[in-house]
Design an enzyme around this catalytic site. Structure first.
Site, PDB file in Angstrom:
ATOM      1  N   GLU A 117      30.898 170.988  70.097  1.00  0.00           N
ATOM      2  CA  GLU A 117      30.203 171.957  70.956  1.00  0.00           C
ATOM      3  C   GLU A 117      30.983 172.187  72.249  1.00  0.00           C
ATOM      4  O   GLU A 117      31.070 173.310  72.742  1.00  0.00           O
ATOM      5  CB  GLU A 117      28.780 171.462  71.248  1.00  0.00           C
ATOM      6  CG  GLU A 117      27.917 171.502  69.991  1.00  0.00           C
ATOM      7  CD  GLU A 117      26.536 170.925  70.230  1.00  0.00           C
ATOM      8  OE1 GLU A 117      26.421 169.689  70.269  1.00  0.00           O
ATOM      9  OE2 GLU A 117      25.588 171.692  70.382  1.00  0.00           O
ATOM     10  N   GLU A 137      24.464 166.874  63.300  1.00  0.00           N
ATOM     11  CA  GLU A 137      23.218 166.432  63.948  1.00  0.00           C
ATOM     12  C   GLU A 137      22.027 166.328  63.002  1.00  0.00           C
ATOM     13  O   GLU A 137      21.157 165.475  63.183  1.00  0.00           O
ATOM     14  CB  GLU A 137      22.859 167.364  65.115  1.00  0.00           C
ATOM     15  CG  GLU A 137      23.689 167.128  66.375  1.00  0.00           C
ATOM     16  CD  GLU A 137      24.954 167.950  66.410  1.00  0.00           C
ATOM     17  OE1 GLU A 137      25.403 168.402  65.331  1.00  0.00           O
ATOM     18  OE2 GLU A 137      25.521 168.136  67.505  1.00  0.00           O
TER      19      GLU A 137
HETATM   20  C1  3HC Z   1      23.795 166.994  71.855  1.00  0.00           C
HETATM   21  C2  3HC Z   1      24.605 166.812  70.588  1.00  0.00           C
HETATM   22  O1  3HC Z   1      24.491 167.990  69.833  1.00  0.00           O
HETATM   23  C3  3HC Z   1      24.093 165.665  69.812  1.00  0.00           C
HETATM   24  C4  3HC Z   1      25.189 164.907  69.197  1.00  0.00           C
HETATM   25  O2  3HC Z   1      26.347 165.087  69.415  1.00  0.00           O
HETATM   26  S1  3HC Z   1      24.680 163.690  68.153  1.00  0.00           S
HETATM   27  C5  3HC Z   1      26.146 162.937  67.601  1.00  0.00           C
HETATM   28  C6  3HC Z   1      26.813 163.731  66.552  1.00  0.00           C
HETATM   29  N1  3HC Z   1      27.926 163.000  66.038  1.00  0.00           N
HETATM   30  C7  3HC Z   1      27.829 162.295  64.912  1.00  0.00           C
HETATM   31  O3  3HC Z   1      26.819 162.314  64.230  1.00  0.00           O
HETATM   32  C8  3HC Z   1      29.050 161.519  64.522  1.00  0.00           C
HETATM   33  C9  3HC Z   1      28.665 160.094  64.183  1.00  0.00           C
HETATM   34  N2  3HC Z   1      29.834 159.282  63.907  1.00  0.00           N
HETATM   35  C10 3HC Z   1      30.467 159.365  62.745  1.00  0.00           C
HETATM   36  O4  3HC Z   1      30.181 160.156  61.863  1.00  0.00           O
HETATM   37  C11 3HC Z   1      31.601 158.389  62.549  1.00  0.00           C
HETATM   38  O5  3HC Z   1      31.381 157.295  63.405  1.00  0.00           O
HETATM   39  C12 3HC Z   1      33.000 158.965  62.845  1.00  0.00           C
HETATM   40  C13 3HC Z   1      33.318 159.995  61.749  1.00  0.00           C
HETATM   41  C14 3HC Z   1      33.072 159.625  64.202  1.00  0.00           C
HETATM   42  C15 3HC Z   1      34.046 157.828  62.832  1.00  0.00           C
HETATM   43  O6  3HC Z   1      33.940 157.145  61.618  1.00  0.00           O
HETATM   44  P1  3HC Z   1      34.681 155.708  61.432  1.00  0.00           P
HETATM   45  O7  3HC Z   1      36.061 155.836  61.917  1.00  0.00           O
HETATM   46  O8  3HC Z   1      34.440 155.305  60.028  1.00  0.00           O
HETATM   47  O9  3HC Z   1      33.972 154.740  62.428  1.00  0.00           O
HETATM   48  P2  3HC Z   1      32.484 154.161  62.427  1.00  0.00           P
HETATM   49  O10 3HC Z   1      32.512 152.795  61.865  1.00  0.00           O
HETATM   50  O11 3HC Z   1      31.532 155.146  61.847  1.00  0.00           O
HETATM   51  O12 3HC Z   1      32.196 154.111  63.976  1.00  0.00           O
HETATM   52  C16 3HC Z   1      32.917 153.220  64.831  1.00  0.00           C
HETATM   53  C17 3HC Z   1      31.994 152.759  65.925  1.00  0.00           C
HETATM   54  O13 3HC Z   1      31.670 153.893  66.743  1.00  0.00           O
HETATM   55  C18 3HC Z   1      30.265 154.014  66.862  1.00  0.00           C
HETATM   56  N3  3HC Z   1      29.964 155.453  66.939  1.00  0.00           N
HETATM   57  C19 3HC Z   1      30.364 156.417  66.099  1.00  0.00           C
HETATM   58  N4  3HC Z   1      29.920 157.613  66.529  1.00  0.00           N
HETATM   59  C20 3HC Z   1      29.229 157.388  67.651  1.00  0.00           C
HETATM   60  C21 3HC Z   1      28.533 158.224  68.570  1.00  0.00           C
HETATM   61  N5  3HC Z   1      28.469 159.545  68.424  1.00  0.00           N
HETATM   62  N6  3HC Z   1      27.930 157.634  69.607  1.00  0.00           N
HETATM   63  C22 3HC Z   1      27.984 156.303  69.800  1.00  0.00           C
HETATM   64  N7  3HC Z   1      28.641 155.460  68.972  1.00  0.00           N
HETATM   65  C23 3HC Z   1      29.254 156.009  67.922  1.00  0.00           C
HETATM   66  C24 3HC Z   1      29.703 153.375  65.606  1.00  0.00           C
HETATM   67  O14 3HC Z   1      28.376 152.966  65.788  1.00  0.00           O
HETATM   68  C25 3HC Z   1      30.652 152.217  65.405  1.00  0.00           C
HETATM   69  O15 3HC Z   1      30.256 151.205  66.281  1.00  0.00           O
HETATM   70  P3  3HC Z   1      30.468 149.644  65.892  1.00  0.00           P
HETATM   71  O16 3HC Z   1      31.941 149.464  65.730  1.00  0.00           O
HETATM   72  O17 3HC Z   1      29.862 148.920  67.026  1.00  0.00           O
HETATM   73  O18 3HC Z   1      29.723 149.463  64.587  1.00  0.00           O
END
Ligand code: 3HC
Length: 724
Positions: A117, A137
């Site tokens: 975004e 999301e």
């Molecule tokens: C206002 C907005 O519109 C709202 C938002 O943005 S909501 C958030 C949207 N983003 C997401 O849903 C992405 C979520 N994350 C992911 O899909 C995956 O973590 C990723 C593709 C970025 C990376 O994957 P990968 O490399 O396999 O790492 P992964 O093991 O999942 O994550 C590593 C660490 O980062 C953390 N993490 C990942 N994304 C995070 C996030 N958005 N916020 C906080 N922590 C996060 C995980 O909990 C994990 O923590 P840990 O080591 O303590 O267990």
């Protein structure tokens, strides 16, 4: 302590300020980062030596989006924006996007959720080919909250944006370029240089100042077309997830922007986000997000500092449904696979199944012909053990026959190198028995896949008391590499998933024999959100497998088995399930299930033999009662798994139930869901049914104890006392 996230600014001699989002591991957007980002952007806009800005993420990762770990604070009202929509409107729209100096996003790694975004607010986006861009999301029970609902449709068109958001799937750099989400793709080492030059080119009017993403109209469909697309999207959302509100809320927000303009859309987006972030669905899905990552942390194993070994070559024994599915999963992740069968005919059939699996992925457009051929090149078939001399792991996937498995493990010990991991895909048989006749117990482990193995996301890793921590760490790493979520559990008959699922089938049989309608049970279960009911599931796995599984449980838990003859009567008449096109349902040539009135004959006979009398109440059960009567025995068994230390964390069982059994993720998994109902309530209902229908329903000590204390079931045992 984790250091605070921040954004840094570095101004080059060329007049380009590079703003870097820093919050490892994924550069998530915590409030610290967002505040710091705002300050750095304002500094860049203020400074006379800055002509243009490049925004990027630390260490090759743009940003994984809003900081999910701070959602709990939002839910509890501990943090709030200074005014409604402050981040989305004041900061991103009116400061970043409205800036009079060009901002260019340089995207590598992930630009997800809030990350994308922010990138969409910039005036151009340059990405690497492997960058992943998306708005996931909806997977978290929310909608984008930083303007994504308004900007994505305007950049890529409404139809494509709906597809991306409703499926929560990201696109890679190449596709992002095709659909207009990014303006150019370059290799990672050219990324910053290109973005800098692009930004300066805009400043110097060598490239056009694009209209702000929020106000673009070129790609968005006409109002009439848009209304038709939104109508179809609503119908699709209702069909795919009838129990979920947030996908529909998201479509409403998009529509508001189209009908009343993007600014109105931003306001509605903010209001809807605030509502959804506090919803039960969001809380449950957040739990699943962290629980899934938590499965990689096994106390006493992953904290030993062991480094996973690289497994290059894997042999699979058995080319049946499971073996061929496992081989497919491995080939797709570039493992060299040896498939062993007992004769040419079976081997050929196994290889054909693998080809068929891969071909169907090609047909869906998810695998290129080149990768299809590469996968097949990595596959070798064999009829003997000679080629097992240099394999790193063997996965046995033969039929559930203990003596056959014991013989195989003795043979493996002879032919495989000493470092080789000896894994079994057994779904029920106790691993201690399988490895009993070998001296290699430290390298014996369960690698339990779920059918279809190349599709289902769970890998249940079963450790015995003798399995070495190194082998567990290797399997965890292997699971991640083949894109499965691993769940490590302790050895017992049926392990975690099948042990939890078995009482479900048992309870369904009990209800039917006591007068409930079989098809109503399946319907209530699917309405609850399960992919299918217990009887449809039994047809899918096959009556033979169901009988074999039952035989194992009859031995291991004789005190709580409900003895029904229904399945064995069906077996005698060769009603074996989907494969014979007759089971609890009848199936047409396209495998579509239809209720079969003839099944009543078998139910009557089973009832007559067991001397069960009909309870008229059961014929009129509500959907809620059906779901509870089928699921509470499952909860009861899950409690036993926790009490026995088979699972070390309640959250692991949540993941096992969601990924292995299809329990709806938006209910947070089996124990999480049970805790929303309360241990007291569950215990009292089980007690009531135990009095009416027998010991099968009797609450276990763990459940009774939690209920007596009024504490959640997830408040688990002292890990030190657990057998793990
Ligand atoms: C206002 C907005 O519109 C709202 C938002 O943005 S909501 C958030 C949207 N983003 C997401 O849903 C992405 C979520 N994350 C992911 O899909 C995956 O973590 C990723 C593709 C970025 C990376 O994957 P990968 O490399 O396999 O790492 P992964 O093991 O999942 O994550 C590593 C660490 O980062 C953390 N993490 C990942 N994304 C995070 C996030 N958005 N916020 C906080 N922590 C996060 C995980 O909990 C994990 O923590 P840990 O080591 O303590 O267990």
């Amino acid at each position: 302590m984790k250091s605070k996230g921040r954004a840094t600014i570095e101004v080059g001699a060329d007049g380009v300020a590079v703003i870097t989002i820093i919050n490892p591991p994924v550069n998530s957007l915590s409030l610290d980062v967002l505040n710091s980002l705002k300050e750095t952007v304002e500094e860049a806009l203020r400074r006379n030596d800055v002509k243009a800005v490049v925004m990027t993420g630390y260490h090759g990762k743009f940003s994984g989006g809003f900081d999910i770990s701070s959602f709990a604070d939002l839910q509890q009202g501990k943090v709030a924006q200074p005014k409604p929509g402050y981040i989305s409107v004041d900061m991103l729209t009116d400061t970043v996007e409205a800036s009079r100096k060009p901002l260019v996003a340089a995207i590598d790694g992930h630009a997800l959720g809030g990350g994308l975004e922010i990138a969409m607010c910039c005036h151009a986006r340059i990405s690497t080919p492997n960058a992943q861009l998306g708005l996931p999301e909806l997977h978290l029970g929310i909608i984008p909250g930083f303007g994504g609902t308004q900007r994505l449709p305007r950049l890529v068109g409404l139809a494509k944006s709906l597809e991306m958001m409703l499926t929560a799937k990201s696109v890679k750099g190449e596709e992002a370029l095709d659909i207009g989400l990014v303006d150019a793709i370059v290799s990672p080492n050219q990324l910053l240089g290109t973005a800098r030059k692009w930004a300066l080119d805009i400043w110097e009017r060598k490239r056009p100042w694009n209209v702000a993403s929020l106000h673009r109209t070129g790609n968005i469909e006409s109002l009439d077309e848009a209304k038709e697309i939104l109508k179809l999207a609503r119908a699709q959302a209702l069909r795919i997830a009838p129990n979920l509100y947030h996908p529909l809320a998201y479509i409403d927000v998009v529509e508001e922007g189209i009908v009343s303009g993007p600014r109105a859309g931003l306001i509605k987006e903010y209001e809807t986000f605030e509502l959804l972030v506090r919803s039960d669905t969001c809380k449950a899905l957040l739990h699943i997000f962290f629980a899934q990552r938590g499965t990689m942390k096994v106390p006493g194993v992953t904290d030993l500092g062991l480094v996973p070994r690289h497994l290059k070559k894997v042999a699979i024994l058995g080319g049946g449904l499971m073996g061929s599915g496992i081989a497919t999963a491995l080939l797709l992740s570039n493992y060299h696979v040896i498939l062993k069968e007992v004769n040419d005919k079976f081997l050929e059939a196994g290889i054909e199944k693998i080809k068929g699996n891969l071909q169907s992925i090609v047909n869906k457009g998810k695998l290129s012909q080149e990768k299809f051929e590469k996968a097949l090149y990595l596959l070798k078939g064999t009829l003997d053990y000679e080629s097992f001399r240099d394999v790193d792991m063997v996965i046995e996937a033969v039929t559930e026959d203990l003596s056959l498995k014991q013989q195989i493990f003795m043979d493996l010990e002879k032919y495989c190198p000493p470092h080789c991991i000896l894994a079994s895909n057994s779904s029920t048989i106790n691993l201690k028995l399988i490895g009993e006749k070998t001296k290699s117990q430290d390298r014996i482990i369960g690698a339990h896949f779920f059918s279809p193995a190349h599709v289902m996301p769970l890998l249940e890793i079963v450790r015995t008391q003798k399995t070495s921590p190194q082998v567990i760490v290797d399997l965890l790493d292997f699971g991640k590499k083949i894109k499965k979520t691993p769940a490590v559990v302790r050895n017992c008959t049926g392990f975690a998933v099948n042990r939890m699922f078995f009482p479900c089938t048992q309870s369904a049989l009990l209800l039917v024999e006591h007068g409930a309608d079989l098809y109503c049970i399946d319907r209530a279960f699917t309405k609850f959100g399960m992919p299918m009911g217990p009887f449809r599931m039994c047809d899918l796995i096959g009556v033979g497998v169901a009988m074999a599984t039952e035989a194992q449980f009859v031995l291991s838990m004789p005190d709580r088995i409900y003895k029904s003859l229904l399945i064995s009567l069906m077996q005698q008449d060769k009603r074996l399930g989907e494969t014979t096109r007759k089971g609890f349902y009848i199936y047409d040539e396209r495998r579509k299930a239809k209720p079969d009135p003839e099944i009543k004959k078998y139910i009557d006979k089973a009832r007559e033999i067991s001397g069960v009398s009909i309870d008229p109440k059961l014929a009129k059960l509500s959907d809620k009662d059906i779901v509870e009567m089928i699921s509470f025995p499952l909860v009861n068994e899950a409690c036993r798994l926790l009490a026995e230390g088979i699972a070390v964390k309640a959250a692991d069982l949540d993941i096992a139930s969601v990924m292995g059994m299809g329990f709806p993720s938006y209910r947070g998994g089996i124990i999480y869901w049970a805790d929303t109902l309360g241990s007291k309530y569950i215990c009292s209902r089980l007690d009531e049914w135990a009095r009416m229908y027998g010991n099968f329903f009797k609450p276990c000590d763990y459940l009774a104890e939690k209920a007596a204390k009024g504490v959640p079931l997830s408040a688990t045992t002292d890990p030190a006392k657990s057998r793990l």
